[in-house]
Design an enzyme around this catalytic site. Sequence first.
Site, PDB file in Angstrom:
ATOM      1  N   GLU A 110      11.268  -2.884   1.653  1.00 47.47           N
ATOM      2  CA  GLU A 110      11.283  -2.250   0.329  1.00 47.47           C
ATOM      3  C   GLU A 110      12.680  -2.341  -0.283  1.00 47.47           C
ATOM      4  O   GLU A 110      13.678  -2.315   0.442  1.00 47.47           O
ATOM      5  CB  GLU A 110      10.860  -0.787   0.454  1.00 47.47           C
ATOM      6  CG  GLU A 110       9.411  -0.656   0.933  1.00 47.47           C
ATOM      7  CD  GLU A 110       8.957   0.778   1.156  1.00 47.47           C
ATOM      8  OE1 GLU A 110       7.748   1.013   1.137  1.00 47.47           O
ATOM      9  OE2 GLU A 110       9.817   1.663   1.377  1.00 47.47           O
ATOM     10  N   ARG A 149       0.857   8.902   7.474  1.00 50.13           N
ATOM     11  CA  ARG A 149       2.133   8.296   7.090  1.00 50.13           C
ATOM     12  C   ARG A 149       3.329   9.256   7.232  1.00 50.13           C
ATOM     13  O   ARG A 149       4.465   8.868   6.935  1.00 50.13           O
ATOM     14  CB  ARG A 149       2.052   7.769   5.665  1.00 50.13           C
ATOM     15  CG  ARG A 149       1.208   6.519   5.556  1.00 50.13           C
ATOM     16  CD  ARG A 149       1.184   5.977   4.143  1.00 50.13           C
ATOM     17  NE  ARG A 149       0.952   4.542   4.126  1.00 50.13           N
ATOM     18  CZ  ARG A 149      -0.198   3.946   4.379  1.00 50.13           C
ATOM     19  NH1 ARG A 149      -1.248   4.660   4.707  1.00 50.13           N
ATOM     20  NH2 ARG A 149      -0.313   2.642   4.334  1.00 50.13           N
ATOM     21  N   GLU A 159       7.905  -4.833   6.779  1.00 49.37           N
ATOM     22  CA  GLU A 159       7.570  -4.487   5.386  1.00 49.37           C
ATOM     23  C   GLU A 159       8.872  -4.048   4.743  1.00 49.37           C
ATOM     24  O   GLU A 159       9.437  -3.030   5.139  1.00 49.37           O
ATOM     25  CB  GLU A 159       6.560  -3.335   5.360  1.00 49.37           C
ATOM     26  CG  GLU A 159       5.285  -3.629   6.129  1.00 49.37           C
ATOM     27  CD  GLU A 159       4.450  -2.375   6.365  1.00 49.37           C
ATOM     28  OE1 GLU A 159       4.428  -1.479   5.492  1.00 49.37           O
ATOM     29  OE2 GLU A 159       3.838  -2.278   7.429  1.00 49.37           O
ATOM     30  N   GLU A 213       6.176  -0.894  -5.517  1.00 51.62           N
ATOM     31  CA  GLU A 213       6.065   0.314  -4.667  1.00 51.62           C
ATOM     32  C   GLU A 213       5.995   1.569  -5.534  1.00 51.62           C
ATOM     33  O   GLU A 213       5.998   1.488  -6.764  1.00 51.62           O
ATOM     34  CB  GLU A 213       7.244   0.373  -3.672  1.00 51.62           C
ATOM     35  CG  GLU A 213       6.842   0.138  -2.211  1.00 51.62           C
ATOM     36  CD  GLU A 213       5.814   1.141  -1.661  1.00 51.62           C
ATOM     37  OE1 GLU A 213       5.610   2.214  -2.258  1.00 51.62           O
ATOM     38  OE2 GLU A 213       5.217   0.848  -0.603  1.00 51.62           O
ATOM     39  N   HIS A 244       9.460  -0.876   7.499  1.00 48.56           N
ATOM     40  CA  HIS A 244       8.532  -0.591   8.589  1.00 48.56           C
ATOM     41  C   HIS A 244       8.453  -1.807   9.503  1.00 48.56           C
ATOM     42  O   HIS A 244       8.338  -2.940   9.034  1.00 48.56           O
ATOM     43  CB  HIS A 244       7.151  -0.248   8.040  1.00 48.56           C
ATOM     44  CG  HIS A 244       7.185   0.958   7.138  1.00 48.56           C
ATOM     45  ND1 HIS A 244       6.155   1.317   6.331  1.00 48.56           N
ATOM     46  CD2 HIS A 244       8.161   1.869   6.937  1.00 48.56           C
ATOM     47  CE1 HIS A 244       6.490   2.407   5.649  1.00 48.56           C
ATOM     48  NE2 HIS A 244       7.710   2.744   6.003  1.00 48.56           N
ATOM     49  N   ARG A 259       8.073   3.593  11.539  1.00 47.26           N
ATOM     50  CA  ARG A 259       8.320   3.805  10.112  1.00 47.26           C
ATOM     51  C   ARG A 259       9.736   4.279   9.775  1.00 47.26           C
ATOM     52  O   ARG A 259      10.087   4.429   8.617  1.00 47.26           O
ATOM     53  CB  ARG A 259       7.298   4.815   9.572  1.00 47.26           C
ATOM     54  CG  ARG A 259       5.876   4.280   9.632  1.00 47.26           C
ATOM     55  CD  ARG A 259       4.867   5.323   9.189  1.00 47.26           C
ATOM     56  NE  ARG A 259       5.043   5.767   7.815  1.00 47.26           N
ATOM     57  CZ  ARG A 259       4.626   5.110   6.743  1.00 47.26           C
ATOM     58  NH1 ARG A 259       3.990   3.975   6.880  1.00 47.26           N
ATOM     59  NH2 ARG A 259       4.829   5.596   5.527  1.00 47.26           N
ATOM     60  N   GLU A 304       8.046  -4.041  -2.811  1.00 45.48           N
ATOM     61  CA  GLU A 304       7.895  -4.300  -1.373  1.00 45.48           C
ATOM     62  C   GLU A 304       7.398  -5.719  -1.167  1.00 45.48           C
ATOM     63  O   GLU A 304       6.539  -6.207  -1.898  1.00 45.48           O
ATOM     64  CB  GLU A 304       6.894  -3.308  -0.763  1.00 45.48           C
ATOM     65  CG  GLU A 304       6.553  -3.652   0.678  1.00 45.48           C
ATOM     66  CD  GLU A 304       5.706  -2.595   1.373  1.00 45.48           C
ATOM     67  OE1 GLU A 304       5.862  -1.390   1.074  1.00 45.48           O
ATOM     68  OE2 GLU A 304       4.891  -2.989   2.225  1.00 45.48           O
ATOM     69  N   GLU A 351       3.327   0.518  14.370  1.00 47.08           N
ATOM     70  CA  GLU A 351       4.210   0.489  13.193  1.00 47.08           C
ATOM     71  C   GLU A 351       5.247   1.600  13.310  1.00 47.08           C
ATOM     72  O   GLU A 351       4.904   2.778  13.268  1.00 47.08           O
ATOM     73  CB  GLU A 351       3.375   0.672  11.916  1.00 47.08           C
ATOM     74  CG  GLU A 351       4.212   0.758  10.659  1.00 47.08           C
ATOM     75  CD  GLU A 351       3.402   1.169   9.413  1.00 47.08           C
ATOM     76  OE1 GLU A 351       2.190   0.923   9.355  1.00 47.08           O
ATOM     77  OE2 GLU A 351       4.017   1.759   8.508  1.00 47.08           O
TER      78      GLU A 351
HETATM   79  N1  GLU Z   1       9.049   4.158   0.875  1.00 48.52           N
HETATM   80  C1  GLU Z   1       8.558   4.844   2.039  1.00 48.52           C
HETATM   81  C2  GLU Z   1       9.671   4.951   3.079  1.00 48.52           C
HETATM   82  O1  GLU Z   1      10.696   5.365   2.749  1.00 48.52           O
HETATM   83  C3  GLU Z   1       7.340   4.164   2.660  1.00 48.52           C
HETATM   84  C4  GLU Z   1       6.164   3.992   1.757  1.00 48.52           C
HETATM   85  C5  GLU Z   1       5.012   3.244   2.447  1.00 48.52           C
HETATM   86  O2  GLU Z   1       4.245   3.868   3.182  1.00 48.52           O
HETATM   87  O3  GLU Z   1       4.981   2.025   2.313  1.00 48.52           O
HETATM   88  O4  GLU Z   1       9.537   4.630   4.217  1.00 48.52           O
HETATM   89 MG    MG Z   2       5.765   0.495   1.425  1.00 47.90          MG
END
Ligand code: GLU
Ligand code: MG
Length: 442
Positions: A133, A315, A131, A188, A244, A334, A195, A332
């Site tokens: 961003e 999260r 994923e 996002e 991610h 992160r 994203e 996942e």
């Molecule tokens: N932008 C967030 C990060 O820095 C993640 C946001 C999400 O859960 O997609 O990892």
């Molecule tokens: Mg995200």
Amino acid sequence: MGSYSREDILRLVEEEDIQFIRMQFTDLFGQLKNVAITASQIGRALNGEIMLDGSSIQGSVRVEESDQYLRPDLNTFAILPWRPQYGKVARLICDIYNPDGTPFDGDPRNILKRTLKKAEELGYAFHVGSELEFFLFQTDEEGRPTAKTSDEAGYFDLGPLDHGESTRREVALALEKMGVEIEASHHESAAGQHEIDLKYTDALAAADNIMTFKLAVKTLAQKNGLYATFMPKPLRDAAGNGMHVNMSLFQDGRNLFYDETGERKLSPLARQFIAGLLEHARGFCALTNPVVNSYKRLVPGYEAPCYLAWSESNRSALIRIPDPRGRGTRVELRSPDTACNPYLAFAACLSAGLDGVTRELTPPPAAAGNLYAMTAEELAERNIRGLPASLDAALRAMETDGVVMEALGPYAIRYAAGKRREWEEYRTQISQWELDNYLASC
Ligand code: GLU
Ligand code: MG
């Protein structure tokens, strides 16, 4: 990714009126490089006869051993949809070889292939979905990037608030044309942040796809008058850019992380893999989060992880198990950010997970609750440690992690040395914050 023979490629170059072929590779620090050849040289290129001066590539060989060869992976053949459609441009992703015909140890693609081979010997195919961003910012009058956006949209918003809609659409269409499967794309949470999610595939193709993705986003953003950045944390008070990484091990087309009868429907193998990731997460952080700025993202409050914990859905944890089960069961991670070299990051994550599997490690109990809201005492009570707080700390953790160092092989030392220089340069800067806080008070 396609499946091409040498003959297919020679035919396609002719039929599709391809005039240039870009022979691409990635340097140790994650920078995409290429040399363009004309169509007349395609035979030599397919024979692996195109040379490069390795000593001019960051983190590569010394001057006295500079000749190296590019051997294209035929299955990566793709036409670049954003280049002119007459006299087209195609690309081939290449492996780097030494003059004696051996694979080059400092080639990140080779480093990942070596690790994938180890997994294969244990009977596992490593699958990855990512994923990605990024921010789309405006440029100034001279075309230089700024950290400004006039976009006012947030999570899942749509036009006219969302100023990146066209770029996201063009990226998705271009990548699909190149054989990269896109699962979803959306705005996002931060203004100007986007994203795009790539469907899971074998890890080598997944890393190739990320390099293609970054090039497509940068190129198509520029066509739309915007500037795309994967900088992990460009704005202090907004979310940063994560990458991610969704991982699973397969065998004969079966997802080995899924177990209908297991607790949370996870197999013992999945648990051991999670335990391995937790054990080495500090050690591989300098790879998954490779720049000074990466550590400004790993702070509480912006959905980026800071603590070594796993959780079903929270999260704030480093590792989350997204809801789908069956074929879609995955772990996942992160912490990684989009500045990383995906080949090295995946090699390190896989080695960490496999270490958990071979040592049959057990993960701690899944963390419940919002980790950001816990006090230092509450975290200590639960034995939850933090991720490294700086590139310096991450490099020290990496240098003492035998599994991660071995995954990188002989070039681990060169990687660490390059990153150490980056840290030292940063460490000796005098920032505006220091001037604001100390000029008057000291
Ligand atoms: N932008 C967030 C990060 O820095 C993640 C946001 C999400 O859960 O997609 O990892
Ligand atoms: Mg995200």
